[in-house]
Motif scaffolding. Sequence first.
Motif, PDB file in Angstrom:
ATOM      1  N   THR A  27       0.829  -1.204   0.000  1.00 29.91           N
ATOM      2  CA  THR A  27       0.000   0.000   0.000  1.00 29.91           C
ATOM      3  C   THR A  27       0.864   1.254   0.000  1.00 29.91           C
ATOM      4  O   THR A  27       0.608   2.206  -0.754  1.00 29.91           O
ATOM      5  N   LEU A  28       1.896   1.274   0.833  1.00 34.19           N
ATOM      6  CA  LEU A  28       2.790   2.426   0.864  1.00 34.19           C
ATOM      7  C   LEU A  28       3.506   2.604  -0.473  1.00 34.19           C
ATOM      8  O   LEU A  28       3.720   3.729  -0.932  1.00 34.19           O
ATOM      9  N   PHE A  29       3.889   1.498  -1.123  1.00 32.88           N
ATOM     10  CA  PHE A  29       4.551   1.573  -2.420  1.00 32.88           C
ATOM     11  C   PHE A  29       3.620   2.173  -3.466  1.00 32.88           C
ATOM     12  O   PHE A  29       4.040   3.019  -4.268  1.00 32.88           O
ATOM     13  N   VAL A  30       2.371   1.763  -3.458  1.00 24.96           N
ATOM     14  CA  VAL A  30       1.400   2.296  -4.420  1.00 24.96           C
ATOM     15  C   VAL A  30       1.188   3.785  -4.174  1.00 24.96           C
ATOM     16  O   VAL A  30       1.163   4.590  -5.117  1.00 24.96           O
ATOM     17  N   ILE A  31       1.050   4.189  -2.927  1.00 24.81           N
ATOM     18  CA  ILE A  31       0.841   5.607  -2.610  1.00 24.81           C
ATOM     19  C   ILE A  31       2.061   6.418  -3.032  1.00 24.81           C
ATOM     20  O   ILE A  31       1.936   7.502  -3.628  1.00 24.81           O
ATOM     21  N   ALA A  32       3.264   5.910  -2.729  1.00 26.09           N
ATOM     22  CA  ALA A  32       4.483   6.629  -3.110  1.00 26.09           C
ATOM     23  C   ALA A  32       4.605   6.721  -4.626  1.00 26.09           C
ATOM     24  O   ALA A  32       5.029   7.759  -5.160  1.00 26.09           O
ATOM     25  N   LEU A  34       2.114   6.790  -6.782  1.00 27.68           N
ATOM     26  CA  LEU A  34       1.132   7.778  -7.242  1.00 27.68           C
ATOM     27  C   LEU A  34       1.625   9.202  -6.997  1.00 27.68           C
ATOM     28  O   LEU A  34       1.466  10.081  -7.851  1.00 27.68           O
ATOM     29  N   ILE A  35       2.217   9.438  -5.845  1.00 24.98           N
ATOM     30  CA  ILE A  35       2.748  10.775  -5.541  1.00 24.98           C
ATOM     31  C   ILE A  35       3.883  11.111  -6.503  1.00 24.98           C
ATOM     32  O   ILE A  35       3.953  12.221  -7.029  1.00 24.98           O
ATOM     33  N   ARG A  36       4.774  10.141  -6.749  1.00 29.18           N
ATOM     34  CA  ARG A  36       5.874  10.382  -7.686  1.00 29.18           C
ATOM     35  C   ARG A  36       5.357  10.651  -9.091  1.00 29.18           C
ATOM     36  O   ARG A  36       5.835  11.536  -9.785  1.00 29.18           O
TER      37      ARG A  36
END
Length: 40
Positions: A27-32, A34-36
């Motif tokens: 989940t954190l990887f997906v959020i990061a 998306l932000i990138r």
Amino acid sequence: MTREGSERPLYQRLAWFAGLWLAGVATLFVIASLIRWAIL
């Protein structure tokens, strides 16, 4: 406090926590990502 037979073996608890940890990391990887993607 626990009823007899309701306590899970150690490997099942470890597998449960490993699954939760992997889900959190994913989940954190997906959020990061998306932000990138939004920044670049």
